[in-house]
Motif scaffolding. Structure first.
Motif, PDB file in Angstrom:
ATOM      1  N   TRP A 168       0.833  -1.204   0.000  1.00 47.29           N
ATOM      2  CA  TRP A 168       0.000   0.000   0.000  1.00 47.29           C
ATOM      3  C   TRP A 168       0.867   1.254   0.000  1.00 47.29           C
ATOM      4  O   TRP A 168       2.034   1.211   0.369  1.00 47.29           O
ATOM      5  CB  TRP A 168      -0.951   0.002   1.197  1.00 47.29           C
ATOM      6  CG  TRP A 168      -0.390   0.473   2.507  1.00 47.29           C
ATOM      7  CD1 TRP A 168      -0.563   1.690   3.096  1.00 47.29           C
ATOM      8  CD2 TRP A 168       0.444  -0.275   3.416  1.00 47.29           C
ATOM      9  NE1 TRP A 168       0.091   1.749   4.301  1.00 47.29           N
ATOM     10  CE2 TRP A 168       0.711   0.556   4.518  1.00 47.29           C
ATOM     11  CE3 TRP A 168       0.982  -1.567   3.393  1.00 47.29           C
ATOM     12  CZ2 TRP A 168       1.513   0.149   5.584  1.00 47.29           C
ATOM     13  CZ3 TRP A 168       1.776  -1.983   4.447  1.00 47.29           C
ATOM     14  CH2 TRP A 168       2.025  -1.127   5.528  1.00 47.29           C
ATOM     15  N   GLU A 169       0.274   2.339  -0.417  1.00 45.76           N
ATOM     16  CA  GLU A 169       0.943   3.643  -0.378  1.00 45.76           C
ATOM     17  C   GLU A 169       0.380   4.439   0.782  1.00 45.76           C
ATOM     18  O   GLU A 169      -0.796   4.796   0.805  1.00 45.76           O
ATOM     19  CB  GLU A 169       0.733   4.406  -1.681  1.00 45.76           C
ATOM     20  CG  GLU A 169       1.470   5.738  -1.704  1.00 45.76           C
ATOM     21  CD  GLU A 169       1.276   6.530  -2.980  1.00 45.76           C
ATOM     22  OE1 GLU A 169       1.825   7.649  -3.068  1.00 45.76           O
ATOM     23  OE2 GLU A 169       0.566   6.038  -3.891  1.00 45.76           O
ATOM     24  N   SER A 170       1.237   4.712   1.754  1.00 44.97           N
ATOM     25  CA  SER A 170       0.862   5.512   2.911  1.00 44.97           C
ATOM     26  C   SER A 170       0.986   6.988   2.553  1.00 44.97           C
ATOM     27  O   SER A 170       1.994   7.417   1.976  1.00 44.97           O
ATOM     28  CB  SER A 170       1.770   5.160   4.092  1.00 44.97           C
ATOM     29  OG  SER A 170       1.449   5.939   5.216  1.00 44.97           O
ATOM     30  N   LEU A 171      -0.016   7.769   2.918  1.00 46.84           N
ATOM     31  CA  LEU A 171      -0.060   9.184   2.511  1.00 46.84           C
ATOM     32  C   LEU A 171       0.205  10.152   3.650  1.00 46.84           C
ATOM     33  O   LEU A 171       0.409  11.342   3.397  1.00 46.84           O
ATOM     34  CB  LEU A 171      -1.427   9.495   1.897  1.00 46.84           C
ATOM     35  CG  LEU A 171      -1.849   8.640   0.707  1.00 46.84           C
ATOM     36  CD1 LEU A 171      -3.251   9.029   0.256  1.00 46.84           C
ATOM     37  CD2 LEU A 171      -0.853   8.756  -0.437  1.00 46.84           C
ATOM     38  N   SER A 172       0.187   9.667   4.887  1.00 47.55           N
ATOM     39  CA  SER A 172       0.286  10.568   6.030  1.00 47.55           C
ATOM     40  C   SER A 172       1.201   9.988   7.098  1.00 47.55           C
ATOM     41  O   SER A 172       1.217   8.773   7.333  1.00 47.55           O
ATOM     42  CB  SER A 172      -1.102  10.817   6.628  1.00 47.55           C
ATOM     43  OG  SER A 172      -1.016  11.544   7.835  1.00 47.55           O
ATOM     44  N   ALA A 173       1.941  10.884   7.782  1.00 47.27           N
ATOM     45  CA  ALA A 173       2.781  10.449   8.891  1.00 47.27           C
ATOM     46  C   ALA A 173       2.019  10.386  10.204  1.00 47.27           C
ATOM     47  O   ALA A 173       2.487   9.808  11.182  1.00 47.27           O
ATOM     48  CB  ALA A 173       3.979  11.395   9.041  1.00 47.27           C
ATOM     49  N   GLY A 174       0.845  11.000  10.261  1.00 48.82           N
ATOM     50  CA  GLY A 174       0.088  11.067  11.508  1.00 48.82           C
ATOM     51  C   GLY A 174      -0.948   9.970  11.634  1.00 48.82           C
ATOM     52  O   GLY A 174      -1.222   9.222  10.695  1.00 48.82           O
ATOM     53  N   ASP A 175      -1.535   9.880  12.811  1.00 53.44           N
ATOM     54  CA  ASP A 175      -2.607   8.943  13.126  1.00 53.44           C
ATOM     55  C   ASP A 175      -2.239   7.526  12.709  1.00 53.44           C
ATOM     56  O   ASP A 175      -1.121   7.092  12.912  1.00 53.44           O
ATOM     57  CB  ASP A 175      -3.931   9.402  12.508  1.00 53.44           C
ATOM     58  CG  ASP A 175      -5.136   8.793  13.216  1.00 53.44           C
ATOM     59  OD1 ASP A 175      -4.942   8.049  14.195  1.00 53.44           O
ATOM     60  OD2 ASP A 175      -6.263   9.051  12.786  1.00 53.44           O
ATOM     61  N   ARG A 176      -3.172   6.761  12.091  1.00 52.27           N
ATOM     62  CA  ARG A 176      -2.920   5.348  11.806  1.00 52.27           C
ATOM     63  C   ARG A 176      -3.349   4.969  10.395  1.00 52.27           C
ATOM     64  O   ARG A 176      -4.413   5.358   9.932  1.00 52.27           O
ATOM     65  CB  ARG A 176      -3.715   4.464  12.788  1.00 52.27           C
ATOM     66  CG  ARG A 176      -3.217   4.504  14.199  1.00 52.27           C
ATOM     67  CD  ARG A 176      -3.949   3.455  15.042  1.00 52.27           C
ATOM     68  NE  ARG A 176      -5.334   3.816  15.292  1.00 52.27           N
ATOM     69  CZ  ARG A 176      -6.210   3.014  15.915  1.00 52.27           C
ATOM     70  NH1 ARG A 176      -5.843   1.802  16.305  1.00 52.27           N
ATOM     71  NH2 ARG A 176      -7.444   3.428  16.136  1.00 52.27           N
ATOM     72  N   ASP A 177      -2.516   4.185   9.732  1.00 49.87           N
ATOM     73  CA  ASP A 177      -2.945   3.426   8.569  1.00 49.87           C
ATOM     74  C   ASP A 177      -3.488   2.099   9.092  1.00 49.87           C
ATOM     75  O   ASP A 177      -2.883   1.486   9.984  1.00 49.87           O
ATOM     76  CB  ASP A 177      -1.776   3.110   7.630  1.00 49.87           C
ATOM     77  CG  ASP A 177      -1.234   4.332   6.908  1.00 49.87           C
ATOM     78  OD1 ASP A 177      -1.735   5.453   7.141  1.00 49.87           O
ATOM     79  OD2 ASP A 177      -0.290   4.161   6.122  1.00 49.87           O
TER      80      ASP A 177
END
Length: 218
Positions: free
Chosen positions: A93-102
């Motif tokens: 998968w491509e993660s888009l954010s450094a915050g919260d949770r994937d």
């Protein structure tokens, strides 16, 4: 849960045996090729929002009440069997954010609130766990930020093992009995998605040896 449909435990003996599931799924969202045991399947038959597939893959909306994607039919049944009798799931998968949770995968049931979770937590550590009669899980101490990641998880009645981005497999053998899973959700939870992301590819197969998991995720 789908509106108006009562959740039921999903168990299907035809899918596997003592050695884990025998069906082999490949969902390639980039090239839009989806197969079960090498034969084509229609995406609309196995997830509830097939229209979310685009050039970047299968999209999860960011923190949206309708953002998560629910697994259906035989795909859902085999995900439930993965937790019940064993298998290996691979997710790119491509993660888009450094915050919260994937949350690449979340599974749950209603009898005893058992759950199975693959997630990238804040500030970016990966963890996979099964919460049933006990807690069986593994987590990294490495920060995995935005970008493309690959994770492979083998789960059996005896252990859980996880490799991400080519790293050695982490293993936990804590005894744990799980109730049959009722829902398998991509991107978050029943009430809402978490971080927006794109699924590039998912496979589900019979259990792969722990020593081979880093080769899958390299």
């Amino acid at each position: 849960m789908m509106p108006g449909v009562a959740a039921q435990p999903l168990r299907r003996s035809s899918s596997g045996g003592g050695g884990g599931i025998t069906n082999s799924w490949s969902l390639d969202f980039i090239n839009e090729v989806y197969t079960l045991n090498g034969s084509p399947v229609t995406l609309a038959d196995i997830i509830d929002k097939p229209e979310r597939v685009g050039a970047s893959g299968l999209e999860i909306l960011d923190h949206d009440a309708a953002g998560s994607i629910f697994s259906l039919a035989g795909w859902l049944a085999d995900l439930a069997e993965f937790v019940a009798i064993g298998g290996t799931i691979y997710i790119e998968w491509e993660s888009l954010s450094a915050g919260d949770r994937d949350v690449p995968l979340y599974m749950e049931e209603d009898t005893d609130a058992n759950s199975f979770d693959i997630e990238r937590t804040f500030p970016g550590f990966m963890r996979t766990y099964a919460s049933g009669s006990d807690y069986r899980g593994v987590d990294t101490d490495t920060d995995f930020g935005p970008g493309v990641h690959k994770i492979a998880v083998t789960y059996t009645p005896s252990f859980i093992a996880m490799s991400i981005d080519g790293a050695d497999a982490l293993v936990d053998t804590t005894p744990n009995v799980m109730q049959p899973m009722m829902r398998a959700i991509l991107g978050g939870f029943e009430a809402s998605s978490n971080n927006g992301l794109y699924y590039r590819r998912i496979t589900l197969t019979a259990p792969v040896a722990n020593s081979l998991l880093p080769g899958l995720t390299a």
